[in-house]
Design a protein around this motif. Sequence first.
Motif, short mmCIF file in Angstrom:
data_model
loop_
_atom_site.label_atom_id
_atom_site.label_comp_id
_atom_site.label_asym_id
_atom_site.label_seq_id
_atom_site.Cartn_x
_atom_site.Cartn_y
_atom_site.Cartn_z
N ASP A 105 -3.28 -131.25 43.09
CA ASP A 105 -3.07 -130.17 44.05
C ASP A 105 -3.15 -130.66 45.49
O ASP A 105 -2.35 -130.23 46.34
CB ASP A 105 -4.09 -129.05 43.81
N LEU A 106 -4.08 -131.56 45.78
CA LEU A 106 -4.19 -132.12 47.13
C LEU A 106 -2.97 -132.96 47.48
O LEU A 106 -2.43 -132.87 48.59
CB LEU A 106 -5.47 -132.95 47.27
N HIS A 107 -2.53 -133.80 46.54
CA HIS A 107 -1.34 -134.61 46.80
C HIS A 107 -0.12 -133.73 47.03
O HIS A 107 0.69 -134.00 47.93
CB HIS A 107 -1.08 -135.59 45.65
N GLN A 108 0.01 -132.65 46.25
CA GLN A 108 1.11 -131.71 46.46
C GLN A 108 1.03 -131.09 47.85
O GLN A 108 2.04 -131.00 48.56
CB GLN A 108 1.09 -130.60 45.41
N ALA A 109 -0.16 -130.68 48.25
CA ALA A 109 -0.34 -130.00 49.53
C ALA A 109 0.02 -130.88 50.73
O ALA A 109 0.52 -130.37 51.73
CB ALA A 109 -1.79 -129.50 49.66
N ILE A 110 -0.20 -132.18 50.61
CA ILE A 110 0.10 -133.07 51.73
C ILE A 110 1.48 -133.73 51.58
O ILE A 110 1.87 -134.52 52.44
CB ILE A 110 -1.00 -134.14 51.94
N GLY A 111 2.18 -133.41 50.51
CA GLY A 111 3.53 -133.94 50.32
C GLY A 111 3.58 -135.39 49.85
O GLY A 111 4.59 -136.06 50.04
N ASP A 112 2.52 -135.87 49.22
CA ASP A 112 2.47 -137.24 48.72
C ASP A 112 2.96 -137.23 47.27
O ASP A 112 2.18 -137.06 46.33
CB ASP A 112 1.05 -137.79 48.82
N ARG A 113 4.25 -137.42 47.08
CA ARG A 113 4.85 -137.32 45.75
C ARG A 113 4.39 -138.44 44.84
O ARG A 113 4.23 -138.24 43.63
CB ARG A 113 6.37 -137.30 45.87
N HIS A 114 4.19 -139.64 45.40
CA HIS A 114 3.76 -140.77 44.57
C HIS A 114 2.33 -140.53 44.08
O HIS A 114 2.02 -140.74 42.90
CB HIS A 114 3.87 -142.08 45.35
N GLY A 115 1.44 -140.11 44.97
CA GLY A 115 0.08 -139.80 44.57
C GLY A 115 0.04 -138.66 43.56
O GLY A 115 -0.75 -138.67 42.62
N GLU A 116 0.91 -137.68 43.76
CA GLU A 116 1.01 -136.57 42.81
C GLU A 116 1.42 -137.08 41.44
O GLU A 116 0.86 -136.64 40.42
CB GLU A 116 2.02 -135.54 43.33
N ALA A 117 2.37 -138.01 41.40
CA ALA A 117 2.82 -138.57 40.12
C ALA A 117 1.66 -139.26 39.41
O ALA A 117 1.48 -139.10 38.19
CB ALA A 117 3.97 -139.55 40.36
N MET A 118 0.86 -140.04 40.15
CA MET A 118 -0.27 -140.73 39.53
C MET A 118 -1.27 -139.71 38.98
O MET A 118 -1.81 -139.89 37.88
CB MET A 118 -0.91 -141.69 40.52
N ALA A 119 -1.51 -138.64 39.75
CA ALA A 119 -2.45 -137.62 39.28
C ALA A 119 -1.92 -136.92 38.03
O ALA A 119 -2.67 -136.66 37.09
CB ALA A 119 -2.73 -136.62 40.40
#
Length: 192
Positions: A105-119
């Motif tokens: 959710d935090l990665h999504q909120a800041i627009g970090d798609r790569h971090g979101e993918a890892m999560a």
Amino acid sequence: LCLAEYLDWRRYFDDWITVSDVAREAAHRAGDSRGEGMAWNNLGLALREAGRMEEAVEAQTRARDLHQATGDRHGEAMAWNNLGIALEQIGRVEEAVEAHTRARDLHQAIGDRHGEAMAWNNLGIALQKVGRVEEAVEAHTRARDLFQATGDRPREASAWNNLGIALRKDGRAEEAIEAYDKGVEICREFGD
């Protein structure tokens, strides 16, 4: 902080722990809370690699708290994700699901798609362990798609493999074989 990748790659975990602890102390003395949070994160990673899971959970918790206190949402998201991995490895899987969900959710909120993918990928692993296989299939599919979109082929291969595991557990053998084949194909591209 800059030595972490090298020490991890060379598998010098004891040195990584020592260097990270010194970096943590130096940042603390200098009043650099953001740097201290980063050092705690590295220390947690090193402790996890050395098999010291309880200490890794503590280090990642401290990293998360420092990043929250300084408003560093990216650092906080990374710490949540790493905390989730450590929690999952000591059997606290429901807490791991929560940690990975917070990271996503935090990665999504800041627009970090790569971090979101890892999560998403780590969330899928934890979901499999708690028997939520259909949700795990969805999580690994989302991870795969985001890794494709960000051009991270090695991690895309990992997501394909994890998707194959989840599909197999869901009784979808033919789809699992296709996912494994895609993962192998990508690994061959890199001689992995």
